[in-house]
Design a protein around this motif. Structure first.
Motif, mmCIF file in Angstrom:
data_model
loop_
_atom_site.group_PDB
_atom_site.id
_atom_site.type_symbol
_atom_site.label_atom_id
_atom_site.label_comp_id
_atom_site.label_asym_id
_atom_site.label_seq_id
_atom_site.Cartn_x
_atom_site.Cartn_y
_atom_site.Cartn_z
ATOM 1 N N CYS A 99 0.824 -1.216 0.000
ATOM 2 C CA CYS A 99 0.000 0.000 0.000
ATOM 3 C C CYS A 99 0.857 1.264 0.000
ATOM 4 N N LYS A 100 2.079 1.171 0.506
ATOM 5 C CA LYS A 100 2.961 2.345 0.560
ATOM 6 C C LYS A 100 3.507 2.707 -0.814
ATOM 7 N N ILE A 101 3.578 1.728 -1.719
ATOM 8 C CA ILE A 101 4.196 1.976 -3.025
ATOM 9 C C ILE A 101 3.425 3.020 -3.835
ATOM 10 N N PRO A 102 2.051 2.936 -3.954
ATOM 11 C CA PRO A 102 1.342 4.006 -4.669
ATOM 12 C C PRO A 102 1.541 5.374 -4.029
ATOM 13 N N LEU A 103 1.578 5.419 -2.685
ATOM 14 C CA LEU A 103 1.820 6.698 -2.009
ATOM 15 C C LEU A 103 3.217 7.216 -2.335
ATOM 16 N N TYR A 144 5.760 12.013 -7.767
ATOM 17 C CA TYR A 144 5.110 12.831 -8.805
ATOM 18 C C TYR A 144 4.965 14.281 -8.344
ATOM 19 N N LEU A 167 4.908 6.682 -5.087
ATOM 20 C CA LEU A 167 4.867 7.200 -6.460
ATOM 21 C C LEU A 167 4.150 8.546 -6.507
ATOM 22 N N LEU A 168 3.097 8.713 -5.699
ATOM 23 C CA LEU A 168 2.374 9.985 -5.651
ATOM 24 C C LEU A 168 3.279 11.104 -5.135
#
Length: 574
Positions: free
Chosen positions: A20-24, A30, A26-27
Motif C-alpha cells: 500500500c505504501k508503493i502508490p503513495l 510525482y 509514487l504519488l
C-alpha cells in the motif's frame, strides 16, 4: 501452531502495508517532480526579465569570464539551464553573439543548474549522517562542473577547441529541421502544472535580443492558442497580409490575476518550496520504512556492487549510460539528480555510484538539447545545433578529465570533505550556496568589468594561494616531516584563520538568543544563564545522553547530538 499462525498473519499484514505504501511513494515522487517544475516557473517570474537584461549587454558577454558568470547567475535566477541555453541560441542565431562568446555562458549554465539538487539536500538536515551523505552526493555535481570549468575555460579561450570541433561537425552535416524530441515526463506532469501556471518564455528571449516592446509584457501566459488570419485578395502568406488573433484562453490559476509577475513568482516560490520539502520528507520516511533489513542490504548490494573481475571497471561506465538514459527520459538533469539525492542520503546509493550517474545525467541533458536544436527553424538550425554540440563536448571532455583514472576523481574527495563540514557545522551548507552561486560569481563579474588584466592579477594569485594551502594541508596529514617546522601545523595562526569554530560560536550564540526571545513567555530557564562549562566538563556531563555525532554547547563541540538544559533535565537538537 498458534504462534506460527500469528507470525504468518504479522508477515502478511506487513507485506500488505508495504504494498500500500508503493502508490503513495509514487504519488509523492510525482508531486516532488511537479514542485520542481513550479519552482523553476517561480524563479522565472521573479527574475526572468532581469536575466534577459543581463544578456542584453553583448560587449560584456564577449569577455569569457563575464560570460561564465552570466551563465551561472542567469541559470540560478531562472532555475533552468534549458531556458538560459535557448536565450543563447536566439542571440547566436540573430547575430548578436558569436559561438565563441556563447561557450562560456553554456559552461556557466552547467554550473548553475546544479544548485537545485544542492537545495534539495538541505531538506535532509534533520539527521546528521543522512545530511552528510546527501550533501556530498549533491555537491559532487558542483565540484565536477567547477573543476571542468577551471581547466576547459582557459583551454577554450586559448585554443578554441570546442568552437572549432563543433563548427567542423556542423559543416560536415546536411542539417534539416525536424520535429521536437519526445518529452516523456512532461506528458505526465503538464496536466497538473499547466493548471497552476503557464509562462510565455519568448518574453525573456525578446528582452535579451533587444525587443524593448516586450519589457512591459507579463510572463504569465493568457492566450494559449492563436490563429493566423489571412486577408482577402492575397494569395501569398506574409507578415504584411496576415494577422495573428487570439483563439483560446488559458485555464491556469493565474490567468486573470491582477498581481504582478514578482508577486505571483513569490507566491509560487513559497508554495512550491513547501510542497517540495513536504514531499521530500515523506519520500525519505517511506523509503526508510520500505528499505529495511535484508531488503535494504540486497538493494544496496545490487546498486553499489561492481561486475566480477576483470570487468569491474565497466560498472561505472554502465552507470554513466544509465544516468544519461534516465535523464533523457525525464528531460531534465535537475529532476534526475534531485530524485537520487534522498537515496544517497539514506544510504541506498553510495557517492561512488552517484558520481557516474551524475556524469551520465550531464550527457543526457545535452542529448535532449541536441534534439531540441534539430527541431529549430531553418535560420536558427546551424547556430542551435553548434551551441548544443559545444555543451555536449564540454561534458565529454570533463568526464575524460575527472573519471577514467581513479586518482583523477577529485570531485568525490571534494564532495566528501564538504559533506563532513556540513555534518559538523550545518550552517556551512547555506554559506556554501550563497558563496558559490551568488557571492563569488558576482565578485568575479564585477572584476571582469575592469578588464581581463584585473581579473588575472587578482584571481591567479588567489587560486595559487588556495592550491598551496591544499598541498600543505595534504602534506601535514601524510608527510609532515617534509615541511619546515612552521608549516607542520597551523596552530600558531589565529584560530579564525584555520578553523570554523569562532564563526560557529557566533552563529550558535545568535541561535540561542533567538530561542531565548521566542521562549520569553515560557517558564524555562535560558541556556545563557547556565554556568559556562569547559569542553571536558560538558563531555563528562552529557556522556549518558548520546554518543553519536557532534553538536554544540555555547559554541563548543561535544560528543553528543544535543544541547542540554541541566536545570530542566532535557535535551534539544539545534
Amino acid at each position: 501452531m498458534t504462534s506460527q499462525n500469528h507470525l504468518m498473519r504479522t508477515m502478511g499484514k506487513q507485506i500488505f502495508i508495504n504494498i500500500c505504501k508503493i502508490p503513495l511513494l509514487l504519488l509523492f515522487l510525482y508531486m516532488f517532480i511537479c514542485s520542481l517544475d513550479i519552482l523553476s516557473s517561480a524563479f522565472q517570474l521573479a527574475g526572468g526579465k532581469v536575466a534577459g537584461d543581463i544578456f542584453k549587454d553583448n560587449a560584456v558577454l564577449s569577455n569569457p569570464v563575464a560570460g561564465l558568470v552570466v551563465g551561472i547567475l542567469v541559470t540560478v535566477l531562472v532555475q533552468s539551464s534549458s531556458t538560459s541555453t535557448s536565450i543563447v541560441v536566439s542571440l547566436v542565431s540573430s547575430g548578436l553573439l558569436d559561438v565563441g562568446s556563447a561557450i562560456p555562458i553554456i559552461m556557466g549554465s552547467n554550473i548553475g543548474t546544479s544548485v537545485t539538487n544542492t537545495i534539495v539536500a538541505l531538506m535532509q538536515a534533520g539527521e546528521r549522517e543522512e545530511f552528510k551523505r546527501a550533501f556530498a552526493g549533491a555537491t559532487v555535481h558542483d565540484c565536477f562542473n567547477w573543476l571542468s570549468v577551471l581547466v576547459l575555460l582557459p583551454l577554450e579561450a586559448i585554443t578554441g577547441v570546442m568552437r572549432l570541433t563543433s563548427g567542423a561537425v556542423v559543416e560536415s552535416f546536411n542539417l534539416v529541421s525536424g520535429e521536437n524530441g519526445p518529452e516523456l515526463l512532461k506528458v505526465i506532469t503538464e496536466p497538473l502544472t499547466k493548471r497552476i501556471i503557464q509562462l510565455d518564455k519568448t518574453v525573456i528571449v525578446g528582452i535579451a535580443t533587444g525587443q524593448e516592446v516586450l519589457r512591459n509584457k507579463s510572463l504569465i501566459k493568457v492566450w494559449c492558442q492563436t490563429r493566423i488570419m489571412i486577408q482577402e485578395n492575397f494569395s501569398i502568406l506574409s507578415s504584411e497580409n496576415s494577422t495573428v488573433q487570439n483563439a483560446e484562453k488559458c485555464t491556469h490559476l493565474f490567468v486573470e490575476t491582477g498581481l504582478s509577475d514578482l508577486s505571483v513568482g513569490l507566491i509560487l516560490l513559497a508554495s512550491s518550496l513547501l510542497v517540495l520539502c513536504t514531499c521530500l520528507l515523506l519520500l525519505v520516511k517511506f523509503l526508510n520504512s520500505l528499505l529495511q533489513g535484508q531488503v535494504a542490504k540486497a538493494i544496496q548490494k545490487i546498486i553499489n556492487s561492481d561486475f566480477p573481475f576483470p570487468f569491474g571497471w565497466l560498472t561505472g561506465y554502465l552507470a554513466i549510460l544509465v544516468g544519461a538514459g534516465m535523464t533523457f527520459v525525464v528531460q531534465s538533469s535537475s529532476v534526475f539528480t534531485s530524485a537520487i539525492t534522498p537515496l544517497i542520503g539514506i544510504g541506498v546509493i553510495s557517492i561512488e555510484r552517484a558520481y557516474p550517474l551524475t556524469l551520465g545525467s550531464n550527457i543526457g541533458t545535452t542529448t535532449t538539447a541536441i534534439l531540441a536544436a534539430l527541431a529549430s527553424p531553418g535560420d536558427k538550425l546551424a547556430a542551435a545545433f553548434q551551441v548544443a554540440l559545444c555543451h555536449f563536448i564540454f561534458n565529454v571532455l570533463g568526464i575524460l578529465l575527472w573519471y577514467p583514472v581513479p586518482l583523477s576523481r577529485l570531485p568525490i574527495r571534494m564532495a566528501r570533505f564538504l559533506g563532513e563540514r556540513t555534518a559538523k557545522y550545518r550552517w556551512f551548507a547555506v554559506l556554501y550556496l550563497i558563496l558559490c552561486f551568488l557571492l563569488l560569481p558576482s565578485i568575479v563579474f564585477a572584476l571582469s568589468m575592469a578588464g581581463w588584466k584585473v581579473v588575472v592579477g587578482i584571481c591567479v594569485p588567489c587560486v595559487a594561494v588556495l592550491l598551496c594551502i591544499v598541498v600543505v594541508n595534504r602534506l601535514q596529514l601524510q608527510n609532515p616531516h617534509l615541511l619546515p617546522w612552521w608549516l607542520q601545523t597551523w596552530d600558531h595562526l589565529p584560530l579564525w584563520m584555520h578553523s570554523l569554530k569562532p564563526m560557529d560560536k557566533i552563529i550558535t550564540r545568535v541561535t540561542l538568543c533567538c530561542r531565548k526571545t521566542r521562549n520569553n513567555d515560557q517558564s524555562h530557564t535560558s541556556l545563557e544563564d547556565l554556568p559556562q562549562l569547559t569542553e571536558c566538563e560538558a563531555e563528562k556531563n552529557l556522556a549518558p545522553l548520546s554518543q553519536n555525532g557532534p553538536s554544540f554547547i555555547y559554541g563548543y563541540e561535544t560528543e553528543t547530538g544535543a544541547v542540554f538544559d541541566s536545570l530542566n533535565g532535557k535535551s534539544s537538537r539545534l
